[in-house]
Design a protein around this motif. Structure first.
Motif, PDB file in Angstrom:
ATOM      1  N   GLN A 188      60.710 105.305  49.596  1.00 46.95           N
ATOM      2  CA  GLN A 188      60.275 105.572  50.965  1.00 46.95           C
ATOM      3  C   GLN A 188      60.000 104.293  51.740  1.00 46.95           C
ATOM      4  O   GLN A 188      60.347 104.183  52.919  1.00 46.95           O
ATOM      5  CB  GLN A 188      59.028 106.456  50.970  1.00 46.95           C
ATOM      6  N   LEU A 225      56.343 115.453  49.209  1.00 41.64           N
ATOM      7  CA  LEU A 225      56.692 114.586  50.342  1.00 41.64           C
ATOM      8  C   LEU A 225      55.445 114.085  51.061  1.00 41.64           C
ATOM      9  O   LEU A 225      55.389 112.938  51.510  1.00 41.64           O
ATOM     10  CB  LEU A 225      57.589 115.354  51.318  1.00 41.64           C
ATOM     11  N   LEU A 243      65.723 113.643  52.576  1.00 37.63           N
ATOM     12  CA  LEU A 243      64.628 114.612  52.706  1.00 37.63           C
ATOM     13  C   LEU A 243      65.165 116.026  52.869  1.00 37.63           C
ATOM     14  O   LEU A 243      64.639 116.977  52.281  1.00 37.63           O
ATOM     15  CB  LEU A 243      63.742 114.244  53.899  1.00 37.63           C
ATOM     16  N   GLN A 253      66.245 117.308  49.577  1.00 39.84           N
ATOM     17  CA  GLN A 253      65.103 117.676  48.732  1.00 39.84           C
ATOM     18  C   GLN A 253      64.525 119.025  49.130  1.00 39.84           C
ATOM     19  O   GLN A 253      64.166 119.841  48.283  1.00 39.84           O
ATOM     20  CB  GLN A 253      64.021 116.605  48.814  1.00 39.84           C
TER      21      GLN A 253
END
Length: 442
Positions: free
Chosen positions: A353, A123, A240, A243
């Motif tokens: 993103q 990330l 997110l 993840q």
């Protein structure tokens, strides 16, 4: 008599030496060595170690990559802008100066990722990999250049999905021509779904604008854009969270995942610098990129006139290629090493993103500062993005790659680049700074 006295004296001296050695050993074992001499040596060693650490980290940072030869272009851009009116040269030097900074920013992020784990590290790589585009967009938005913001973010998505992924597929397919490379279909499908969601959010405001079916002309599409942007940010936050909490690490390549399960990983990479040095270099590079981005944005219109190149081509094609040059090379390198999942994380992950965070974030920031930034990217740009996402989604659906797929993606990018080279915005939405507008009117 004399000889017997001498033997007695020598025996006493030997006993004293033994006692002293025993006392010294006991004292050292208890940590009670003479304090003053130890402190002096420790201070001396600490100063030497600090200076050595500084020299070592500066040497690693500046001399471990050949792209750093372009670092002086940044200060030169500032000098040219302050001393002359050559906007074209200022723009080119700013671009060249940002290339090594973007590469070093990615390198420092990778070093920090060693201390955070693979998921958080992935990330971080995705976030700081797009830091250059976001910083440029913030300065353009602050200057009221909404079209530059829209086109540069669009160009970043097109560049990552077509150019970077195409080069990775082509390079990996040539090196491993005897087999088809594999990647995780689940992760690729999830990113494709998010990109299609972003296309949907961009398509509806553009259709409203073209068909003139707004309830309140000039206001409905802006309200829809802001509402959709909030939904996109929530969706990206949920992505997110998924993840970070999912048991399967989406950023770990399939081959490495099997090695990790079997415990048969051979050689592990180690960080070159410490965690605190990584954070320091990240801060320094971000600030320096922000400074150069201001000069880049302020001269983009002048460079377009000086070089006789449409602003759309500069924003959609030139800026993303230069800003992501090092990232592009890294994706191709991983594909050639048969680590295609990492290449997809760089290409598709960065595109996701930008689409689901970068674009709506700019809309929300524009809402806060009173700028009418919206999701109406105009029909030409929206249609280009729609077709690009469809082509990439079909390429990724079977979980395999070869050099012919890469070649098709590269051909698609050439068509997109040629289209933007002959495309200009309508006069009704064209943006010019006041000084340049006066020159063009004259």
């Amino acid at each position: 008599m004399g000889s017997s006295d001498e033997r007695a004296v020598l025996q006493l001296e030997d006993e004293n030496l033994v006692r002293l050695e025993h006392f010294d050993r006991k004292a050292s074992s208890l940590g009670t060595t003479p304090q003053r001499s130890y402190d002096l040596e420790a201070d001396d060693d600490s100063h030497k170690s600090i200076l050595y650490s500084i020299r070592r980290n500066i040497k690693i940072f500046f001399f471990s990559n050949k792209l750093n030869i372009l670092v002086p272009c940044g200060p030169l851009a500032i000098l040219v802008d302050e001393l002359t009116d050559q906007h074209g040269w200022t723009f080119i030097l700013s671009l060249l100066g940002i290339i090594p900074l973007a590469e070093r920013l990615g390198w420092a992020t990778e070093q920090l990722a060693f201390f955070t784990g693979p998921t958080v590290g992935g990330l971080l790589n995705a976030t700081f990999g797009n830091a250059t585009e976001l910083i440029i967009s913030m300065y353009a938005l602050k200057s009221g250049m909404i079209r530059v913001v829209q086109q540069s973010l669009l160009g970043s998505i097109l560049s990552n999905t077509l150019l970077v992924l195409g080069c990775a597929f082509f390079g990996g397919g040539i090196v491993h021509s005897n087999k088809e490379q594999l990647f995780d279909k689940g992760t690729a499908g999830m990113n494709s779904g998010l990109l299609l969601m972003a296309v949907m959010c961009l398509l509806f405001p553009a259709v409203l604008h073209v068909t003139h079916t707004e309830v309140h002309f000039g206001k409905s599409e802006l309200a829809l854009s802001r509402f959709s942007s909030c939904i996109m940010l929530i969706a990206y936050g949920a992505y997110l969270f998924f993840q970070l909490t999912n048991q399967k690490n989406l950023y770990m390549p399939m081959a490495e995942e099997e090695d990790h399960i079997d415990g048969s990983a051979d050689d592990e990479e180690t960080p070159e610098i410490s965690k605190w040095w990584s954070m320091l270099w990240l801060s320094v590079m971000t600030l320096w990129i922000a400074v150069l981005s201001e000069y880049l944005v302020n001269t983009i219109e002048g460079a377009s006139v000086a070089m006789n190149i449409p602003v759309a081509f500069i924003s959609v094609i030139v800026l993303p290629i230069v800003g992501n040059a090092a990232e592009h090379a890294g994706a191709v390198m991983f594909a050639c090493k048969d680590k295609l999942d990492i290449s997809l994380g760089v290409a598709i992950g960065s595109s996701t993103q930008i689409a689901m965070f970068g674009i709506p974030f700019c809309v929300v920031v524009g809402w806060i500062i009173g700028s009418p930034m919206n999701l109406d990217f105009q029909m030409f740009e929206t249609a280009t993005l729609f077709m690009t996402v469809l082509v990439v989604a079909f390429m990724l659906q079977d979980g395999t790659s070869n050099y012919f797929k890469g070649l098709m993606l590269l051909f698609c990018y050439l068509i997109v680049a040629a289209s933007f080279f002959v495309h200009i915005d309508p006069e009704s939405i064209r943006e010019f700074p006041p000084s340049l507008r006066a020159i063009l009117i004259w």
